[in-house]
Motif scaffolding. Structure first.
Motif, short mmCIF file in Angstrom:
data_model
loop_
_atom_site.label_atom_id
_atom_site.label_comp_id
_atom_site.label_asym_id
_atom_site.label_seq_id
_atom_site.Cartn_x
_atom_site.Cartn_y
_atom_site.Cartn_z
N ALA A 66 -1.15 -1.39 5.48
CA ALA A 66 -0.06 -0.54 5.00
C ALA A 66 0.14 0.66 5.92
CB ALA A 66 -0.36 -0.09 3.58
N ALA A 67 -0.96 1.22 6.42
CA ALA A 67 -0.85 2.37 7.33
C ALA A 67 -0.18 1.96 8.64
CB ALA A 67 -2.24 2.95 7.60
N VAL A 68 -0.55 0.81 9.18
CA VAL A 68 0.07 0.32 10.41
C VAL A 68 1.55 0.01 10.17
CG1 VAL A 68 0.07 -1.53 12.12
CG2 VAL A 68 -2.11 -0.55 11.33
N TRP A 69 1.83 -0.59 9.03
CA TRP A 69 3.21 -0.89 8.63
C TRP A 69 4.04 0.40 8.61
CZ3 TRP A 69 4.47 -2.59 2.92
CH2 TRP A 69 5.84 -2.79 2.78
N ALA A 70 3.47 1.46 8.04
CA ALA A 70 4.18 2.73 7.95
C ALA A 70 4.39 3.35 9.33
CB ALA A 70 3.42 3.70 7.05
N LEU A 71 3.44 3.14 10.24
CA LEU A 71 3.60 3.65 11.60
C LEU A 71 4.78 2.98 12.30
CD1 LEU A 71 -0.10 3.90 12.83
CD2 LEU A 71 1.54 5.79 12.70
N ARG A 72 4.96 1.70 12.04
CA ARG A 72 6.04 0.95 12.68
C ARG A 72 7.37 1.16 11.96
NH1 ARG A 72 4.61 -3.11 16.13
NH2 ARG A 72 6.39 -4.37 15.46
N ARG A 73 7.30 1.25 10.61
CA ARG A 73 8.52 1.38 9.84
C ARG A 73 8.24 2.24 8.60
NH1 ARG A 73 11.80 -4.04 8.79
NH2 ARG A 73 11.70 -3.93 11.07
N PRO A 74 8.33 3.56 8.73
CA PRO A 74 8.05 4.44 7.59
C PRO A 74 8.98 4.15 6.43
CG PRO A 74 8.17 5.69 9.65
CD PRO A 74 8.67 4.31 9.96
N GLY A 75 8.44 4.23 5.23
CA GLY A 75 9.26 3.98 4.04
C GLY A 75 8.45 4.14 2.78
N ARG A 76 9.09 3.96 1.64
CA ARG A 76 8.44 4.15 0.36
C ARG A 76 7.47 3.01 0.03
NH1 ARG A 76 10.44 8.08 -2.70
NH2 ARG A 76 9.57 7.14 -4.58
N ALA A 77 7.78 1.80 0.46
CA ALA A 77 6.93 0.65 0.11
C ALA A 77 5.49 0.81 0.62
CB ALA A 77 7.56 -0.64 0.64
N PRO A 78 5.27 1.09 1.90
CA PRO A 78 3.88 1.29 2.34
C PRO A 78 3.26 2.53 1.69
CG PRO A 78 5.40 1.84 4.12
CD PRO A 78 6.20 1.16 3.05
N GLY A 79 4.08 3.53 1.38
CA GLY A 79 3.57 4.71 0.72
C GLY A 79 3.01 4.38 -0.66
N VAL A 80 3.70 3.53 -1.40
CA VAL A 80 3.22 3.12 -2.73
C VAL A 80 1.90 2.36 -2.60
CG1 VAL A 80 3.71 1.64 -4.71
CG2 VAL A 80 5.51 3.09 -3.77
N VAL A 81 1.81 1.48 -1.62
CA VAL A 81 0.57 0.71 -1.42
C VAL A 81 -0.59 1.66 -1.13
CG1 VAL A 81 -0.60 -0.98 0.05
CG2 VAL A 81 1.78 -1.35 -0.64
N LEU A 82 -0.37 2.61 -0.25
CA LEU A 82 -1.43 3.57 0.10
C LEU A 82 -1.84 4.41 -1.10
CD1 LEU A 82 -0.07 4.74 3.57
CD2 LEU A 82 -2.12 3.37 3.17
N LEU A 83 -0.88 4.81 -1.92
CA LEU A 83 -1.19 5.62 -3.10
C LEU A 83 -2.00 4.82 -4.12
CD1 LEU A 83 -0.76 8.43 -4.27
CD2 LEU A 83 1.30 7.57 -5.40
N VAL A 84 -1.65 3.57 -4.31
CA VAL A 84 -2.40 2.71 -5.24
C VAL A 84 -3.82 2.50 -4.74
CG1 VAL A 84 -2.58 0.37 -6.17
CG2 VAL A 84 -0.37 1.54 -6.16
N CYS A 85 -3.98 2.29 -3.43
CA CYS A 85 -5.32 2.12 -2.86
C CYS A 85 -6.16 3.38 -3.02
CB CYS A 85 -5.21 1.75 -1.38
SG CYS A 85 -4.58 0.08 -1.06
N ALA A 86 -5.54 4.54 -2.83
CA ALA A 86 -6.26 5.81 -3.00
C ALA A 86 -6.73 5.98 -4.44
CB ALA A 86 -5.36 6.98 -2.59
N ALA A 87 -5.84 5.70 -5.40
CA ALA A 87 -6.19 5.84 -6.81
C ALA A 87 -7.30 4.87 -7.20
CB ALA A 87 -4.95 5.61 -7.68
N ALA A 88 -7.22 3.64 -6.70
CA ALA A 88 -8.24 2.64 -7.03
C ALA A 88 -9.61 3.04 -6.47
CB ALA A 88 -7.83 1.28 -6.48
N LEU A 89 -9.62 3.55 -5.25
CA LEU A 89 -10.87 3.96 -4.62
C LEU A 89 -11.52 5.11 -5.39
CD1 LEU A 89 -12.67 3.35 -2.17
CD2 LEU A 89 -11.36 5.04 -0.88
#
Length: 314
Positions: A66-89
């Motif tokens: 998701a982080a690499v995806w956001a580097l190539r194409r910033p947007g809300r979708a990778p941001g949501v994935v990263l936020l969910v991963c942070a909350a789960a961790l």
């Protein structure tokens, strides 16, 4: 987007470590590798290396992607994935030992820090990178400073009031007053401080930080939280760096929220709440409120800077 690079690096390194545990490498910090996990409320107290290492490793790979995806194409979708991963961790790995060791560190005691605790710190650091990356991707380009000030004031009020019952109870115990407990309990606490080789003042290391924290929390909505007071040597009149308020407040917010979740889990499992744990029921709203107040402070400062720059450009 340097934060996304750091996030991807952390995820790759932690995934490699997790897969190594799955394959039998030493150092698995959960289950049998964590002797205090069960008593400290760890969700992974019964974990085994193979399934746990696989789950942690795959989760880190998803976050890295998701982080690499956001580097190539910033947007809300990778941001949501990263936020969910942070909350789960944050929800799965850390436990009350983060707050415990943070409190003891103010008294200079680090005797309870071991590899499972350091691994929790490492995971909280990773969750912080994930959350920060997500917020960069999800937050709007502009903000309303007045609206964030209103939100911050209400959140700060909760964050200031919630820790006071624990501070009052702990202060009473330090003074030898058995508030809500037996006299034997109070005597055992004093004996524990002595057994650790700490001075008597160390017992106040769990009270004074609460009170200092309440004062500093007020800075999230007060003028002196934005500009150093004139009486501060060398810094008086200068703007307070945003990170100077946000980083420590975020650390405390995270530790308190996690500890609050553990106390609530214990209460649900036991079907009751002891008098010693009752003030801890306020830790979850305390931690969440402090997190909201901190975020509101950061966004208000950002909106104020953006507003000044926009006016200069006119």
């Amino acid at each position: 987007m340097w934060i996304l690079v750091l996030t991807a690096v952390w995820c790759v390194l932690y995934s490699l470590m997790s897969f190594a545990w799955m394959l039998g490498a030493p150092g698995f910090p959960f289950g049998a590798g964590d002797s205090r996990g069960r008593e400290m409320g760890s969700l992974l107290a019964s974990a085994h290396p193979v399934p746990t290492g696989l789950a942690l490793g795959c989760g880190a790979v998803v976050a890295a992607a998701a982080a690499v995806w956001a580097l190539r194409r910033p947007g809300r979708a990778p941001g949501v994935v990263l936020l969910v991963c942070a909350a789960a961790l944050l929800a799965v790995v850390p436990d009350v030992r983060l707050l415990q060791n943070l409190a003891y560190s103010f008294g200079g005691y680090f005797g309870l820090v071991d590899w499972p605790v350091l691994n929790q710190v490492l995971c909280v650091l990773g969750a912080g990178l994930l959350a920060r990356s997500a917020l960069v991707l999800l937050r709007p380009a502009t903000g309303d400073a007045a609206r964030w000030l209103t939100i911050g004031r209400w959140a700060t009020l909760v964050a200031v009031l919630a820790p006071l019952p624990y501070a009052i109870q702990r202060a009473a115990w330090n003074l030898g007053i058995p508030l809500g407990v037996s006299q034997q309990f109070v005597d055992d606490l004093a004996a524990d401080v002595t057994a650790k080789g700490l001075p008597a003042i160390a017992a106040w290391g769990l009270v004074i930080p609460d009170l200092v924290g309440v004062l500093l929390t007020l800075g999230l909505v007060m003028r002196w939280g934005e500009v150093f007071p004139r009486w501060v040597p060398w810094l008086g009149g200068r703007p307070v760096p945003v990170w100077l308020a946000v980083v420590p407040a975020s650390v405390v917010s995270t530790a308190v929220t996690i500890a609050g979740l553990v106390i609530i889990r214990f209460a649900v499992a036991d079907g009751s709440v002891s008098s010693t744990a009752a003030p801890g029921l306020l830790w979850l709203p305390w931690g969440v409120a402090l997190g909201v107040a901190t975020y509101a402070y950061a966004e208000r400062r950002r909106a104020s800077v953006s507003g000044r720059l926009a006016q200069r450009g006119r």
